[in-house]
Design a protein around this motif. Structure first.
Motif, PDB file in Angstrom:
ATOM      1  N   THR A   1       0.878  -1.166   0.000  1.00 38.43           N
ATOM      2  CA  THR A   1       0.000   0.000   0.000  1.00 38.43           C
ATOM      3  C   THR A   1       0.914   1.214   0.000  1.00 38.43           C
ATOM      4  O   THR A   1       1.860   1.282   0.797  1.00 38.43           O
ATOM      5  CB  THR A   1      -0.898   0.013   1.249  1.00 38.43           C
ATOM      6  OG1 THR A   1      -1.827  -1.070   1.156  1.00 38.43           O
ATOM      7  CG2 THR A   1      -1.639   1.332   1.372  1.00 38.43           C
TER       8      THR A   1
ATOM      9  N   ALA B   1      -2.836  10.965   1.130  1.00 36.44           N
ATOM     10  CA  ALA B   1      -3.533  10.056   0.221  1.00 36.44           C
ATOM     11  C   ALA B   1      -2.850   8.697   0.248  1.00 36.44           C
ATOM     12  O   ALA B   1      -1.678   8.594   0.626  1.00 36.44           O
ATOM     13  CB  ALA B   1      -3.535  10.610  -1.195  1.00 36.44           C
TER      14      ALA B   1
ATOM     15  N   ILE C   1      -3.040   4.517  -1.817  1.00 32.16           N
ATOM     16  CA  ILE C   1      -3.587   3.623  -2.832  1.00 32.16           C
ATOM     17  C   ILE C   1      -3.222   2.204  -2.445  1.00 32.16           C
ATOM     18  O   ILE C   1      -2.104   1.939  -2.000  1.00 32.16           O
ATOM     19  CB  ILE C   1      -3.062   4.006  -4.235  1.00 32.16           C
ATOM     20  CG1 ILE C   1      -3.767   3.200  -5.318  1.00 32.16           C
ATOM     21  CG2 ILE C   1      -1.552   3.862  -4.328  1.00 32.16           C
ATOM     22  CD1 ILE C   1      -3.514   3.758  -6.730  1.00 32.16           C
TER      23      ILE C   1
ATOM     24  N   GLY D   1      -4.289  -1.111  -6.629  1.00 32.61           N
ATOM     25  CA  GLY D   1      -4.565   0.160  -7.281  1.00 32.61           C
ATOM     26  C   GLY D   1      -6.038   0.438  -7.457  1.00 32.61           C
ATOM     27  O   GLY D   1      -6.421   1.464  -8.022  1.00 32.61           O
TER      28      GLY D   1
ATOM     29  N   ASN E   1      -8.310   0.878  -5.047  1.00 29.00           N
ATOM     30  CA  ASN E   1      -8.915   1.722  -4.019  1.00 29.00           C
ATOM     31  C   ASN E   1      -7.971   2.848  -3.630  1.00 29.00           C
ATOM     32  O   ASN E   1      -6.782   2.632  -3.443  1.00 29.00           O
ATOM     33  CB  ASN E   1      -9.243   0.903  -2.772  1.00 29.00           C
ATOM     34  CG  ASN E   1     -10.367  -0.082  -3.028  1.00 29.00           C
ATOM     35  OD1 ASN E   1     -11.478   0.308  -3.340  1.00 29.00           O
ATOM     36  ND2 ASN E   1     -10.065  -1.361  -2.915  1.00 29.00           N
ATOM     37  N   THR E   2      -8.527   4.030  -3.516  1.00 27.10           N
ATOM     38  CA  THR E   2      -7.756   5.206  -3.110  1.00 27.10           C
ATOM     39  C   THR E   2      -8.418   5.866  -1.910  1.00 27.10           C
ATOM     40  O   THR E   2      -9.629   5.724  -1.699  1.00 27.10           O
ATOM     41  CB  THR E   2      -7.642   6.217  -4.259  1.00 27.10           C
ATOM     42  OG1 THR E   2      -8.954   6.570  -4.715  1.00 27.10           O
ATOM     43  CG2 THR E   2      -6.845   5.629  -5.419  1.00 27.10           C
ATOM     44  N   TYR E   3      -7.615   6.577  -1.153  1.00 22.29           N
ATOM     45  CA  TYR E   3      -8.064   7.178   0.090  1.00 22.29           C
ATOM     46  C   TYR E   3      -7.446   8.569   0.196  1.00 22.29           C
ATOM     47  O   TYR E   3      -6.288   8.763  -0.162  1.00 22.29           O
ATOM     48  CB  TYR E   3      -7.616   6.320   1.276  1.00 22.29           C
ATOM     49  CG  TYR E   3      -7.965   4.862   1.130  1.00 22.29           C
ATOM     50  CD1 TYR E   3      -7.156   3.997   0.390  1.00 22.29           C
ATOM     51  CD2 TYR E   3      -9.124   4.343   1.714  1.00 22.29           C
ATOM     52  CE1 TYR E   3      -7.482   2.666   0.238  1.00 22.29           C
ATOM     53  CE2 TYR E   3      -9.457   3.005   1.564  1.00 22.29           C
ATOM     54  CZ  TYR E   3      -8.626   2.175   0.824  1.00 22.29           C
ATOM     55  OH  TYR E   3      -8.960   0.853   0.668  1.00 22.29           O
ATOM     56  N   TYR E   4      -8.234   9.513   0.709  1.00 24.37           N
ATOM     57  CA  TYR E   4      -7.769  10.888   0.762  1.00 24.37           C
ATOM     58  C   TYR E   4      -8.129  11.548   2.081  1.00 24.37           C
ATOM     59  O   TYR E   4      -9.166  11.270   2.679  1.00 24.37           O
ATOM     60  CB  TYR E   4      -8.402  11.714  -0.367  1.00 24.37           C
ATOM     61  CG  TYR E   4      -8.027  11.225  -1.741  1.00 24.37           C
ATOM     62  CD1 TYR E   4      -8.854  10.345  -2.432  1.00 24.37           C
ATOM     63  CD2 TYR E   4      -6.846  11.639  -2.339  1.00 24.37           C
ATOM     64  CE1 TYR E   4      -8.502   9.877  -3.679  1.00 24.37           C
ATOM     65  CE2 TYR E   4      -6.484  11.180  -3.597  1.00 24.37           C
ATOM     66  CZ  TYR E   4      -7.319  10.298  -4.262  1.00 24.37           C
ATOM     67  OH  TYR E   4      -6.963   9.848  -5.505  1.00 24.37           O
TER      68      TYR E   4
ATOM     69  N   THR F   1      -5.122  13.628  -6.625  1.00 28.68           N
ATOM     70  CA  THR F   1      -5.384  12.281  -7.118  1.00 28.68           C
ATOM     71  C   THR F   1      -4.119  11.450  -7.002  1.00 28.68           C
ATOM     72  O   THR F   1      -3.057  11.864  -7.481  1.00 28.68           O
ATOM     73  CB  THR F   1      -5.837  12.308  -8.581  1.00 28.68           C
ATOM     74  OG1 THR F   1      -7.005  13.127  -8.715  1.00 28.68           O
ATOM     75  CG2 THR F   1      -6.158  10.899  -9.070  1.00 28.68           C
ATOM     76  N   ILE F   2      -4.238  10.294  -6.380  1.00 33.13           N
ATOM     77  CA  ILE F   2      -3.116   9.355  -6.294  1.00 33.13           C
ATOM     78  C   ILE F   2      -3.361   8.237  -7.300  1.00 33.13           C
ATOM     79  O   ILE F   2      -4.479   7.743  -7.440  1.00 33.13           O
ATOM     80  CB  ILE F   2      -2.952   8.805  -4.854  1.00 33.13           C
ATOM     81  CG1 ILE F   2      -1.704   7.943  -4.750  1.00 33.13           C
ATOM     82  CG2 ILE F   2      -4.193   8.045  -4.396  1.00 33.13           C
ATOM     83  CD1 ILE F   2      -1.362   7.549  -3.310  1.00 33.13           C
ATOM     84  N   TYR F   3      -2.312   7.846  -8.000  1.00 28.60           N
ATOM     85  CA  TYR F   3      -2.424   6.749  -8.952  1.00 28.60           C
ATOM     86  C   TYR F   3      -1.055   6.146  -9.149  1.00 28.60           C
ATOM     87  O   TYR F   3      -0.037   6.753  -8.787  1.00 28.60           O
ATOM     88  CB  TYR F   3      -3.029   7.209 -10.279  1.00 28.60           C
ATOM     89  CG  TYR F   3      -2.237   8.241 -11.043  1.00 28.60           C
ATOM     90  CD1 TYR F   3      -2.331   9.593 -10.725  1.00 28.60           C
ATOM     91  CD2 TYR F   3      -1.409   7.877 -12.102  1.00 28.60           C
ATOM     92  CE1 TYR F   3      -1.608  10.553 -11.425  1.00 28.60           C
ATOM     93  CE2 TYR F   3      -0.693   8.817 -12.811  1.00 28.60           C
ATOM     94  CZ  TYR F   3      -0.800  10.159 -12.473  1.00 28.60           C
ATOM     95  OH  TYR F   3      -0.087  11.103 -13.174  1.00 28.60           O
ATOM     96  N   ASN F   4      -1.025   4.943  -9.703  1.00 27.44           N
ATOM     97  CA  ASN F   4       0.254   4.303  -9.919  1.00 27.44           C
ATOM     98  C   ASN F   4       0.421   3.873 -11.374  1.00 27.44           C
ATOM     99  O   ASN F   4      -0.542   3.766 -12.124  1.00 27.44           O
ATOM    100  CB  ASN F   4       0.451   3.119  -8.970  1.00 27.44           C
ATOM    101  CG  ASN F   4      -0.655   2.090  -9.070  1.00 27.44           C
ATOM    102  OD1 ASN F   4      -1.378   2.030 -10.047  1.00 27.44           O
ATOM    103  ND2 ASN F   4      -0.786   1.268  -8.045  1.00 27.44           N
TER     104      ASN F   4
END
Length: 123
Positions: free
Chosen positions: A32, A48, A50, A54, A56-59, A68-71
């Motif tokens: 994570t 944030a 993830i 990938g 689910n995201t949390y802020y 925005t978090i992303y990978n």
């Protein structure tokens, strides 16, 4: 795993930045991934996260709708896209990897940390 954060800088309020956290040593899909920040004189706080897949995201409430978090698993990198920046977003931003159980909101549950990158938002 070694984490290298980058992308910080000076931006005017309302502007955007994208932070990157590149990993080496192990694949990020094992962890994570979280972003935290620490402003002068304040404690490090959750921004944030993830999950491994990938999916689910949390802020934090303070950044929801703006960040925005992303990978990108092909690059073994996690990103934090920050839009509509405010002066109160000024801080050193850290990426971190959590391999075990425990809440993703707490710094103590993360196993690996990057060196931090400074974001300064001018008014």
């Amino acid at each position: 795993v070694q984490l290298q954060a980058s992308g910080g800088g000076l931006v005017q309020a309302g502007g955007s930045l994208r932070l990157s956290c590149a990993a080496s040593g192990r694949t990020l899909s094992m962890y994570t991934m979280g972003w935290f920040r620490q402003a002068p004189g304040k404690e490090r706080e959750f921004v944030a996260a993830i999950n491994r897949s990938g999916g689910n995201t949390y802020y934090a409430d303070s950044v929801k709708g703006r960040f925005t978090i992303y990978n990108d698993n092909s690059k073994n990198t996690v990103y934090l896209q920050m839009n509509s920046l405010k002066p109160e977003d000024t801080a050193v931003y850290y990426c971190a990897a959590k391999g075990g159980s425990g809440s993703l909101y707490f710094t103590s549950n993360y196993d690996y940390w990057g060196q931090g990158t400074l974001v300064t938002v001018s008014s």
